[in-house]
Design a protein around this motif. Structure first.
Motif, PDB file in Angstrom:
ATOM      1  N   GLY A 155       0.792  -1.219   0.000  1.00 42.10           N
ATOM      2  CA  GLY A 155       0.000   0.000   0.000  1.00 42.10           C
ATOM      3  C   GLY A 155       0.827   1.272   0.000  1.00 42.10           C
ATOM      4  N   ASP A 156       2.184   1.169   0.180  1.00 36.53           N
ATOM      5  CA  ASP A 156       3.031   2.361   0.206  1.00 36.53           C
ATOM      6  C   ASP A 156       2.965   3.123  -1.106  1.00 36.53           C
ATOM      7  N   GLU A 157       2.673   2.425  -2.207  1.00 37.06           N
ATOM      8  CA  GLU A 157       2.624   3.118  -3.494  1.00 37.06           C
ATOM      9  C   GLU A 157       1.474   4.132  -3.546  1.00 37.06           C
ATOM     10  N   ARG A 158       0.524   4.015  -2.590  1.00 39.72           N
ATOM     11  CA  ARG A 158      -0.607   4.955  -2.561  1.00 39.72           C
ATOM     12  C   ARG A 158      -0.350   6.106  -1.598  1.00 39.72           C
ATOM     13  N   ILE A 159       0.872   6.177  -1.067  1.00 37.65           N
ATOM     14  CA  ILE A 159       1.258   7.274  -0.158  1.00 37.65           C
ATOM     15  C   ILE A 159       2.343   8.102  -0.853  1.00 37.65           C
ATOM     16  N   ALA A 160       2.120   9.402  -0.974  1.00 32.16           N
ATOM     17  CA  ALA A 160       3.107  10.310  -1.590  1.00 32.16           C
ATOM     18  C   ALA A 160       3.687  11.219  -0.513  1.00 32.16           C
ATOM     19  N   LEU A 161       4.999  11.232  -0.408  1.00 30.00           N
ATOM     20  CA  LEU A 161       5.700  12.059   0.586  1.00 30.00           C
ATOM     21  C   LEU A 161       6.449  13.170  -0.141  1.00 30.00           C
ATOM     22  N   PHE A 162       6.139  14.424   0.217  1.00 35.06           N
ATOM     23  CA  PHE A 162       6.790  15.584  -0.409  1.00 35.06           C
ATOM     24  C   PHE A 162       7.490  16.428   0.658  1.00 35.06           C
ATOM     25  N   ARG A 163       8.647  16.958   0.297  1.00 32.72           N
ATOM     26  CA  ARG A 163       9.386  17.871   1.168  1.00 32.72           C
ATOM     27  C   ARG A 163       9.473  19.235   0.486  1.00 32.72           C
ATOM     28  N   LEU A 164       9.057  20.286   1.180  1.00 34.98           N
ATOM     29  CA  LEU A 164       9.184  21.656   0.656  1.00 34.98           C
ATOM     30  C   LEU A 164      10.413  22.302   1.273  1.00 34.98           C
ATOM     31  N   ASP A 165      11.231  22.934   0.429  1.00 39.51           N
ATOM     32  CA  ASP A 165      12.462  23.596   0.885  1.00 39.51           C
ATOM     33  C   ASP A 165      12.406  25.085   0.590  1.00 39.51           C
ATOM     34  N   GLY A 166      13.246  25.833   1.313  1.00 34.75           N
ATOM     35  CA  GLY A 166      13.436  27.251   0.997  1.00 34.75           C
ATOM     36  C   GLY A 166      12.342  28.134   1.544  1.00 34.75           C
ATOM     37  N   ALA A 167      11.852  29.042   0.692  1.00 28.08           N
ATOM     38  CA  ALA A 167      10.871  30.039   1.110  1.00 28.08           C
ATOM     39  C   ALA A 167       9.542  29.767   0.431  1.00 28.08           C
ATOM     40  N   LEU A 168       8.491  29.740   1.228  1.00 25.72           N
ATOM     41  CA  LEU A 168       7.142  29.582   0.687  1.00 25.72           C
ATOM     42  C   LEU A 168       6.448  30.933   0.836  1.00 25.72           C
TER      43      LEU A 168
END
Length: 544
Positions: A430-443
């Motif tokens: 089921g891990d393929e249905r989980i998306a992990l994103f990392r945001l860097d810098g300035a938002l």
């Protein structure tokens, strides 16, 4: 800070002269040196502005003294400068020399208001390429403004210095121009050669003495400064008869902004040349504001800190305010003892002094460093200089700062990024249905939407984990975009888990609605392991 302490912090104090016992000898020599250097410049700037040599001399004396006593720098030397000449020229052309004293007082009051509002440190936001482009533009304009006097011809009718100089050249009687051109050439040669012989030799004074003696002895047909007062005029308010005050507000504001910028820049340069005590930028504005008000009351022109004279002061040994005070006393002596002699100085000689001064304002090595640094810096530098020459000084600074700000924001936005990462630990069904994103810098407003678009376009995921712990800067727009991202994904049936909002960003994120947009409060988690475990629990519940 109490109101009393606030006011006292902007006024002179006994500590201003704490160093005088140790430095008075150097201050005396420096004051004499700067006074000699300032004399031809004060006369030349007064004539070039249209206000007259008398106004330039009065400004150097009165404003120089007041700024030395009330200013925030121990070694700043103030008086008429090339930047003020550039601004005053169009004002005098449009409304006459009679308004100079009034607009000077108005500008001085505006600078005082800026001081009371503690705006002195604002100059620190001006980028280096803007400052140097501004300086180059002023130098070019000063040089162009001297073309008529150097040719012994009337100035062209155009209000633009470049166009007017071309018009003058086209209409010049070259036979009559030979004598003033020769004077300019002699002055330039002496000013260039004199420092090579002896670095401390004031080439401008020697050049003016030489050409004045020659033109007087040979009775050459040249225009001279003319009659100067044998004493300082009595102070008084300028006449308001027939003057449109409203029409002077914008010119006065331009002069005030320019006076503040140039004075603070000059003071910063002076402070970098020697250890002469702390610079107080707000108090410096008080000194410069009072200096212009006092100058206007005596019939002078606006004053600013003068980078060239301040540098001469430091290099000649000046270390306290006494040097600038002595500089004014030297010029007072000229008024009372030598006004008749000064009146015989040829105008072409002053033009030569200003032309050489304008050339010396531009550092070839500095220009080379800027244009070879980055394309953006080169663009800002060239644009600021071009707008200064073609349009207006303050517009040029504004455009330069705006361009630098846009480029800085673009660079900051480019440093931000979004990265999809693999889930930590051993893979599970089921891990393929989980998306992990990392945001860097300035938002922030310049980058938020671009970053979150990459997340919202995720396909095949039932749960999205967004790591915000690496976000360096977050503004309201960035937080709002996160809210829209969460709401958009949740509408599509995708669960959103936010991991690691920094404590300094949490209040803003809560107020804007980031936490409220989550399906459940426990979808805001502190650790990545907890976020992944919670996401996997959602997948297990959804699996038939």
């Amino acid at each position: 800070m109490t109101a009393r302490g606030y006011v006292l912090g902007l006024l002179p104090r006994r500590a201003d002269y704490a160093m005088v016992r140790r430095t008075w000898k150097g201050d005396l020599i420096a004051g004499l040196t700067v006074g000699i250097v300032a004399l031809p410049l004060a006369l030349a700037f007064g004539v070039s502005s249209g206000a007259g040599a008398e106004a330039g001399l009065i400004t150097a004396i009165v404003a120089g003294l007041v700024a030395a006593v009330f200013g925030g720098s121990n070694i700043q030397v103030s008086g008429p400068t090339g930047a003020m000449v550039v601004v005053l020229g169009p004002i005098v052309a449009a409304q006459g020399a009679g308004v100079v004293a009034l607009v000077t007082i108005m500008a001085g009051i505006m600078v005082l208001i800026a001081a009371v509002l503690r705006l002195g440190r604002a100059v620190a936001v001006i980028p280096w390429p803007v400052i140097e482009g501004f300086t180059l533009g002023i130098a070019v304009i000063i040089f162009l403004q001297q073309v008529p006097a150097a040719l012994g011809a009337p100035a062209g009718p155009s209000p633009n210095s470049l166009v007017a100089a071309v018009q003058t050249v086209v209409a010049t009687d070259w036979a009559a121009a030979l004598v003033p051109l020769a004077i300019v050439a002699v002055v330039a040669v002496i000013m260039v050669v004199a420092p090579l012989v002896r670095p401390w030799v004031p080439g401008s004074i020697i050049a003016i003495i030489v050409v004045t003696v020659i033109t007087t002895w040979l009775a050459l047909p040249v225009d001279t400064i003319g009659t100067l007062p044998a004493a300082l005029p009595a102070p008084g308010l300028p006449s308001l008869s027939g003057v449109d005050i409203a029409a002077l507000l914008i010119p006065a504001a331009t002069i005030a902004a320019l006076a503040a910028i140039e004075s603070l820049l000059s003071a910063r340069v002076g402070a970098s040349l020697a250890d002469t005590g702390r610079l107080d930028p707000d108090r410096e504005l008080v000194g410069q504001g009072l200096a212009s008000v006092a100058s206007g009351l005596f019939g002078g022109m606006p004053a600013t800190g003068a980078i060239a004279r301040t540098a001469v002061n430091v290099r000649a040994g000046g270390r306290s305010r006494l040097a600038a005070i002595i500089h004014s006393i030297v010029l007072i002596g000229v008024v009372y003892l030598a006004s008749t002699i000064v009146a015989t100085i040829p105008l072409a000689a002053l033009s030569g002094v200003l032309m050489v001064t304008a050339v010396r304002m531009v550092s070839v090595s500095t220009v080379r460093r800027i244009v070879t640094a980055t394309r953006s810096d080169a663009l800002i530098f060239v644009a600021t200089a071009a707008v200064t020459i073609a349009f207006d000084l303050i517009i040029a600074v504004g455009i330069g700062i705006l361009a630098a700000g846009i480029i800085a924001l673009r660079t900051l936005a480019a440093s931000s990024g979004v990265h999809r990462e693999p889930l930590p630990g051993e893979p599970q069904p089921g891990d393929e249905r989980i998306a992990l994103f990392r945001l860097d810098g300035a938002l922030f407003f310049g980058a938020a939407e671009r970053l979150t678009d990459a997340i919202s376009e995720t396909a095949g995921a039932s749960v999205v984990i967004v790591r915000l712990s690496q976000i360096r800067d977050l503004d309201a727009t960035g937080a709002r975009v996160i809210v829209e991202l969460i709401e958009g994904l949740e509408r599509r049936g995708i669960t959103v888990i936010i991991k690691g909002i920094q404590e300094r960003h949490l209040r803003l994120a809560t107020r804007v609605g980031v936490v409220g947009a989550l399906r459940h409060p426990n979808h805001l988690v502190a650790s990545l392991d907890d976020a992944v475990e919670h996401a996997r629990s959602h997948i297990l519940r959804e699996t038939p």
